[in-house]
Design an enzyme around this catalytic site. Structure first.
Site, PDB file in Angstrom:
ATOM      1  CB  VAL A  11      -0.837  -0.115   1.155  1.00  0.00           C
ATOM      2  CG1 VAL A  11      -1.683   1.361   1.399  1.00  0.00           C
ATOM      3  CG2 VAL A  11      -1.891  -1.133   1.168  1.00  0.00           C
ATOM      4  CG  ASP A  30      10.032   0.460   5.205  1.00  0.00           C
ATOM      5  OD1 ASP A  30       9.196   0.207   4.683  1.00  0.00           O
ATOM      6  OD2 ASP A  30      10.832  -0.209   6.034  1.00  0.00           O
ATOM      7  CG  LEU A 153      -4.234   0.585  -4.105  1.00  0.00           C
ATOM      8  CD1 LEU A 153      -2.800   0.658  -3.738  1.00  0.00           C
ATOM      9  CD2 LEU A 153      -4.670   1.145  -5.468  1.00  0.00           C
ATOM     10  CG  ASN A 208     -11.383  -5.528   1.789  1.00  0.00           C
ATOM     11  OD1 ASN A 208     -11.594  -5.311   0.497  1.00  0.00           O
ATOM     12  ND2 ASN A 208     -10.425  -5.234   2.295  1.00  0.00           N
ATOM     13  N   GLY A 253     -14.211 -20.962  -7.156  1.00  0.00           N
ATOM     14  CA  GLY A 253     -12.783 -21.686  -7.106  1.00  0.00           C
ATOM     15  C   GLY A 253     -12.551 -22.043  -5.970  1.00  0.00           C
ATOM     16  N   GLY A 257      -7.733 -15.599  -0.987  1.00  0.00           N
ATOM     17  CA  GLY A 257      -6.521 -15.811  -0.232  1.00  0.00           C
ATOM     18  C   GLY A 257      -6.069 -14.148  -0.084  1.00  0.00           C
ATOM     19  CB  CYS A 260      -7.063  -7.511   1.671  1.00  0.00           C
ATOM     20  SG  CYS A 260      -6.009  -5.967   1.619  1.00  0.00           S
TER      21      CYS A 260
HETATM   22  C1  UDX Z   1      -8.685  -7.107  -2.048  1.00  0.00           C
HETATM   23  C2  UDX Z   1      -9.618  -6.026  -2.739  1.00  0.00           C
HETATM   24  O1  UDX Z   1     -10.062  -6.276  -3.997  1.00  0.00           O
HETATM   25  C3  UDX Z   1      -9.359  -4.686  -2.678  1.00  0.00           C
HETATM   26  O2  UDX Z   1      -9.994  -3.662  -2.862  1.00  0.00           O
HETATM   27  C4  UDX Z   1      -8.749  -4.475  -1.260  1.00  0.00           C
HETATM   28  O3  UDX Z   1      -7.871  -3.198  -1.160  1.00  0.00           O
HETATM   29  C5  UDX Z   1      -7.605  -5.543  -0.813  1.00  0.00           C
HETATM   30  O4  UDX Z   1      -8.315  -6.825  -0.858  1.00  0.00           O
HETATM   31  P1  UDX Z   1      -6.455  -8.345  -3.531  1.00  0.00           P
HETATM   32  O5  UDX Z   1      -6.328  -9.008  -2.203  1.00  0.00           O
HETATM   33  O6  UDX Z   1      -5.348  -7.625  -3.946  1.00  0.00           O
HETATM   34  O7  UDX Z   1      -7.484  -6.970  -3.210  1.00  0.00           O
HETATM   35  O8  UDX Z   1      -7.026  -9.363  -4.278  1.00  0.00           O
HETATM   36  P2  UDX Z   1      -8.623  -9.506  -5.230  1.00  0.00           P
HETATM   37  O9  UDX Z   1      -8.345  -9.404  -6.756  1.00  0.00           O
HETATM   38  O10 UDX Z   1      -9.619  -8.657  -4.741  1.00  0.00           O
HETATM   39  O11 UDX Z   1      -8.691 -11.180  -5.015  1.00  0.00           O
HETATM   40  C6  UDX Z   1      -8.679 -11.720  -3.782  1.00  0.00           C
HETATM   41  C7  UDX Z   1      -9.072 -13.126  -3.625  1.00  0.00           C
HETATM   42  O12 UDX Z   1     -10.390 -13.552  -3.915  1.00  0.00           O
HETATM   43  C8  UDX Z   1      -7.992 -13.969  -4.719  1.00  0.00           C
HETATM   44  O13 UDX Z   1      -7.716 -15.013  -3.993  1.00  0.00           O
HETATM   45  C9  UDX Z   1      -8.715 -14.286  -5.755  1.00  0.00           C
HETATM   46  O14 UDX Z   1      -8.491 -15.348  -6.231  1.00  0.00           O
HETATM   47  C10 UDX Z   1     -10.303 -14.557  -5.175  1.00  0.00           C
HETATM   48  N1  UDX Z   1     -11.452 -14.344  -6.105  1.00  0.00           N
HETATM   49  C11 UDX Z   1     -11.419 -13.063  -6.606  1.00  0.00           C
HETATM   50  C12 UDX Z   1     -12.249 -15.479  -6.416  1.00  0.00           C
HETATM   51  O15 UDX Z   1     -11.963 -16.469  -5.854  1.00  0.00           O
HETATM   52  N2  UDX Z   1     -13.465 -15.133  -7.052  1.00  0.00           N
HETATM   53  C13 UDX Z   1     -13.644 -14.133  -7.604  1.00  0.00           C
HETATM   54  O16 UDX Z   1     -14.627 -13.941  -8.361  1.00  0.00           O
HETATM   55  C14 UDX Z   1     -12.704 -12.841  -7.327  1.00  0.00           C
END
Ligand code: UDX
Length: 441
Positions: A11, A30, A153, A208, A253, A257, A260
């Site tokens: 971030v 940092d 993000l 989230n 799926g 993971g 976040c």
């Molecule tokens: C997420 C949020 O999208 C973001 O807004 C927040 O700030 C941080 O957490 P991120 O953890 O980078 O972002 O990943 P993201 O693309 O949202 O995917 C999260 C997880 O969900 C992944 O493991 C992905 O494989 C899974 N996922 C996502 C699914 O299993 N199915 C989906 O349809 C979408």
């Protein structure tokens, strides 16, 4: 404007680099000296498409600097972003030690009026605490105001998301703070939503949790689809055409993971508990996800009987594509379970193998290519939908394996493709494809 960002994780670094790109003078602080040395040379400590180029460009323009010293880093700051980690504690609470330390350091070193903005995901009320810590310890006679600016993000597309986000949320209690922060973000031309600090803090958790709920919902639907002979991909598509539902985060799926969703959903259950609200829905979302991660192993056991002494190829290890992040990656749960069942494993990931090697069991050996991982394997498990894995032709598995059985935890291929390729293909929420010659009566 002079901006200081404290913490250079995903971030913080993306925020600092992006703010320098839009014209601000940014200093990132940092405490890790080695990391700061590396970043000064324009080397990104994390893999994030487009980040390193942008970093180098802005260091070259003298708009981006890196510091270990709070004294130097805060000397000229108009706006200070706190972006240090809030990792999950054993009990699910967010650990706020780093945030509190940063607030103390700001109070010690700040020497001019400034706005302190929290970007880290923090439980509701934390900004009040930050304000308390800073104001009770301030050394200089200055005005400090506090604001919340949660980040949305996604890893792997963080730069794109920064420049094309749907909204910027600013939680602040006075007009001057709001206007200054509007000026910081104005060049991005993204709609800004103003609210109070506590609501801004809550927006992050609620967003989230909602997205995580969508994923667990479609994963539950996928189980029913398998039993009633429906196809979850068609179901998700048909649902998503309704604008009220939307087509995103409906991909079934092996579960979510990352850094976040798992952490923030647990933290929100705790936050609710503190105000005596039992967030049953979110608890179920988490439970469904935990089961979902290892459900692919059940499918393997159903099909192969057992895995003792068998070689299982794991394709993709990171929690999602375009990142080397292994935090709460389903591959960890899956590899642990397969190891406990005495399976041997080969693994391929385009970039996460190094990080994975410290986290996955010793039974996993790492390969440089899909072909090397798959050759001679008894079964293939697709765990991350990397482009190269999605586009690896299904026919190729036939040449590499004696009996090609593919368990696809990300539904990367269509059933028609699998039928044409003549491989056995078991995915999520869809019927299994069994080649004609193997078909059981
Ligand atoms: C997420 C949020 O999208 C973001 O807004 C927040 O700030 C941080 O957490 P991120 O953890 O980078 O972002 O990943 P993201 O693309 O949202 O995917 C999260 C997880 O969900 C992944 O493991 C992905 O494989 C899974 N996922 C996502 C699914 O299993 N199915 C989906 O349809 C979408």
């Amino acid at each position: 404007m002079k901006i200081t960002v404290i913490g250079t994780g995903y971030v913080g670094l993306v925020t600092g680099v992006s703010l320098s790109e839009i014209g601000h003078d940014v200093t990132c602080i940092d405490i890790d000296e080695r990391k700061v040395e590396q970043m000064r040379k324009g080397l990104s400590p994390i893999f994030e498409p487009g980040l390193e180029d942008m970093m180098k460009r802005n260091i070259g323009r003298h708009r981006l600097a890196f510091e270990t010293s709070y004294e130097k880093g805060l000397a000229e700051a108009d706006v200070i972003f706190i972006a240090v980690g809030t990792p999950q504690k054993e009990d699910g609470h967010a650990n706020l030690t780093y945030i509190e330390n940063v607030a103390e350091r700001i109070a010690e070193h700040i020497c001019k009026d400034a706005i302190v903005v929290t970007k880290s995901t923090v439980p509701v009320g934390t900004n009040d605490r930050i304000s308390e810590v800073i104001h009770s310890r301030l050394k200089a006679d200055v005005n400090i105001s506090i604001a919340s600016n949660p980040e949305f993000l996604r890893e792997g597309s963080a730069i794109h998301d920064t420049f094309h986000g749907d909204r910027i949320v600013i939680g602040a209690e006075d007009r001057q703070t709001r206007e200054t922060l509007d000026r910081v973000f104005a060049p991005l031309a993204i709609p800004v939503y103003h609210t109070d600090i506590r609501s801004a803090e809550m927006i992050k958790y609620a967003s989230n949790a909602f997205l995580a709920a969508k994923i667990s919902f479609i994963n539950e639907i996928s189980h029913i689809c398998e039993k009633v002979g429906a196809d979850v991909e068609s179901v998700a598509h048909g649902m998503g055409l309704d604008k009220r539902i939307g087509n995103q985060f409906l991909r079934a799926g092996i579960g979510y993971g990352g850094s976040c969703f798992p952490k923030d959903t647990n933290a929100l259950v705790q936050i609710a508990g503190h105000v005596e609200h039992d967030f049953e829905l979110l608890k179920s979302v988490i439970k469904v996800n935990n089961n979902q991660q290892s459900m692919l192993v059940d499918k393997v056991l159903n099909r192969l009987g057992g895995v003792t002494g068998k070689t299982i190829a794991l394709l993709g290890l990171s929690f999602k594509p375009n990142t080397d992040d292994m935090r709460d990656a389903p591959s960890i749960v899956i590899a642990d379970r397969l190891a406990a069942l005495d399976a041997r494993m080969t693994a391929y990931d385009p970039i996460a193998s190094f990080r994975a090697s410290g986290l996955l069991p010793a039974e996993v050996s790492y390969r440089e290519s899909i072909e090397e991982a798959v050759r001679g394997a008894d079964a293939v498990l697709i765990l991350t939908d990397w482009e190269q894995i999605k586009h690896f032709p299904l026919e190729a598995y036939k040449e590499l394996m004696e009996t090609p059985v593919i368990f696809d935890g990300r539904n990367c291929h269509s059933l028609e493709e699998a039928e044409q390729a003549g491989v056995e293909y078991i995915s999520i929420g869809r019927r299994a494809v069994v080649p004609q010659t193997d078909s059981v009566t």
